[in-house]
Design a protein around this motif. Structure first.
Motif, short mmCIF file in Angstrom:
data_model
loop_
_atom_site.label_atom_id
_atom_site.label_comp_id
_atom_site.label_asym_id
_atom_site.label_seq_id
_atom_site.Cartn_x
_atom_site.Cartn_y
_atom_site.Cartn_z
N VAL A 63 40.58 28.81 50.80
CA VAL A 63 41.71 27.94 50.51
C VAL A 63 41.18 26.60 50.00
O VAL A 63 40.33 25.96 50.62
N TYR A 64 41.70 26.20 48.85
CA TYR A 64 41.37 24.91 48.26
C TYR A 64 42.66 24.08 48.20
O TYR A 64 43.74 24.58 48.53
N LYS A 65 42.55 22.87 47.76
CA LYS A 65 43.70 21.97 47.75
C LYS A 65 44.86 22.52 46.90
O LYS A 65 46.02 22.43 47.29
N GLU A 66 44.55 23.12 45.75
CA GLU A 66 45.61 23.54 44.84
C GLU A 66 45.67 25.04 44.59
O GLU A 66 46.48 25.49 43.77
N HIS A 67 44.82 25.83 45.27
CA HIS A 67 44.87 27.27 45.06
C HIS A 67 44.14 28.02 46.17
O HIS A 67 43.40 27.42 46.95
N VAL A 68 44.37 29.32 46.19
CA VAL A 68 43.61 30.22 47.05
C VAL A 68 42.71 31.01 46.12
O VAL A 68 43.16 31.52 45.09
N SER A 69 41.45 31.11 46.46
CA SER A 69 40.50 31.86 45.65
C SER A 69 40.14 33.16 46.36
O SER A 69 39.73 33.15 47.51
N VAL A 70 40.33 34.27 45.65
CA VAL A 70 39.92 35.58 46.15
C VAL A 70 38.65 35.91 45.39
O VAL A 70 38.66 36.04 44.16
N PRO A 81 40.06 44.96 32.04
CA PRO A 81 40.40 44.90 30.62
C PRO A 81 41.29 43.72 30.24
O PRO A 81 41.28 43.29 29.09
N ASP A 82 42.05 43.18 31.20
CA ASP A 82 42.93 42.05 30.90
C ASP A 82 42.31 40.71 31.24
O ASP A 82 43.00 39.68 31.20
N ALA A 83 41.03 40.70 31.58
CA ALA A 83 40.29 39.47 31.89
C ALA A 83 41.01 38.62 32.94
O ALA A 83 41.17 37.41 32.77
N ILE A 84 41.40 39.25 34.03
CA ILE A 84 42.05 38.55 35.13
C ILE A 84 41.02 37.77 35.94
O ILE A 84 41.29 36.66 36.39
N LYS A 96 42.15 33.04 41.04
CA LYS A 96 42.83 31.89 41.63
C LYS A 96 44.31 32.19 41.74
O LYS A 96 44.95 32.58 40.77
N LEU A 97 44.84 32.01 42.94
CA LEU A 97 46.26 32.20 43.20
C LEU A 97 46.88 30.84 43.51
O LEU A 97 46.50 30.19 44.48
N ARG A 98 47.80 30.42 42.68
CA ARG A 98 48.42 29.10 42.84
C ARG A 98 49.88 29.18 43.27
O ARG A 98 50.44 28.22 43.74
N GLY A 99 50.51 30.33 43.03
CA GLY A 99 51.93 30.49 43.32
C GLY A 99 52.14 31.26 44.61
O GLY A 99 51.33 31.20 45.54
N GLY A 100 53.20 32.02 44.64
CA GLY A 100 53.53 32.78 45.83
C GLY A 100 52.89 34.15 45.85
O GLY A 100 52.00 34.47 45.05
N LEU A 101 53.37 34.97 46.76
CA LEU A 101 52.85 36.31 46.94
C LEU A 101 52.99 37.19 45.70
O LEU A 101 52.22 38.12 45.51
N GLU A 102 53.97 36.90 44.85
CA GLU A 102 54.16 37.70 43.64
C GLU A 102 52.93 37.67 42.74
O GLU A 102 52.66 38.60 42.00
N GLU A 103 52.17 36.60 42.82
CA GLU A 103 50.95 36.49 42.01
C GLU A 103 49.90 37.52 42.42
O GLU A 103 49.10 37.94 41.60
N VAL A 104 49.92 37.93 43.67
CA VAL A 104 48.97 38.94 44.15
C VAL A 104 49.17 40.22 43.36
O VAL A 104 48.20 40.86 42.93
#
Length: 118
Positions: A63-70, A81-84, A96-104
Motif C-alpha cells: 500500500v502506497y499513498k495513492e495506490h496499491v501495488s500488486v 498481450p495487453d501490457a497491463i 497499480k490499483l488506484r480505484g475500487g475493486l472493479e480494477e482488480v
C-alpha cells in the motif's frame, strides 16, 4: 524472517485503520492469491504482505499513498498481450490499483496471479 499469520492479520488491521479506502482492495487481492495458489504461505515483509512458495518469493501486495501495488517476482516472463504489467526490471513487474475493486477485474489480476504460481 517470515512472520506468523497473526502478523499478517495485524498488518491488515493497520491498513484498515490508516488506508481504509485501500483495505478492500488488499483484502480482495490477498484472497485471490490464497484461493488461486493454495500452497502459498504469506508474511509481512518489506512493508507489505508477501507470498512465498517453497520459501521463494512469488509476489506481494503493498500500500502506497495513492495506490496499491500488486507485485510479481517473475512478472517479466508472464503472458501479458495487453501490457497491463508495469516495470522494466529484469524479473519483477507490478500492477497499480488506484480505484475500487472493479480494477482488480479490469486489470486481470487473477490471470496474473495464476501465472505467478503454476
Amino acid at each position: 524472517m517470515v512472520q506468523s499469520k497473526g502478523s499478517v492479520e495485524a498488518h491488515m488491521h493497520d491498513i484498515q485503520k490508516h488506508s481504509f479506502e485501500f483495505h478492500d482492495i488488499v483484502a480482495g487481492v490477498r484472497s485471490l492469491f490464497l484461493k488461486t495458489c493454495p500452497d502459498l504461505s504469506e508474511a509481512v515483509k518489506y512493508g507489505g504482505i508477501v507470498f512465498l512458495k517453497d520459501r521463494e518469493l512469488t509476489g506481494g501486495i503493498f500500500v502506497y499513498k495513492e495506490h496499491v501495488s500488486v507485485e510479481f517476482s517473475h512478472g517479466a516472463s508472464f503472458h501479458d498481450p495487453d501490457a497491463i504489467l508495469e516495470g522494466k526490471g529484469k524479473y519483477r513487474r507490478h500492477i497499480k490499483l488506484r480505484g475500487g475493486l472493479e480494477e482488480v477485474s479490469e486489470k486481470r489480476v487473477t490471470v496474473m496471479i495464476a501465472q505467478a504460481c503454476p
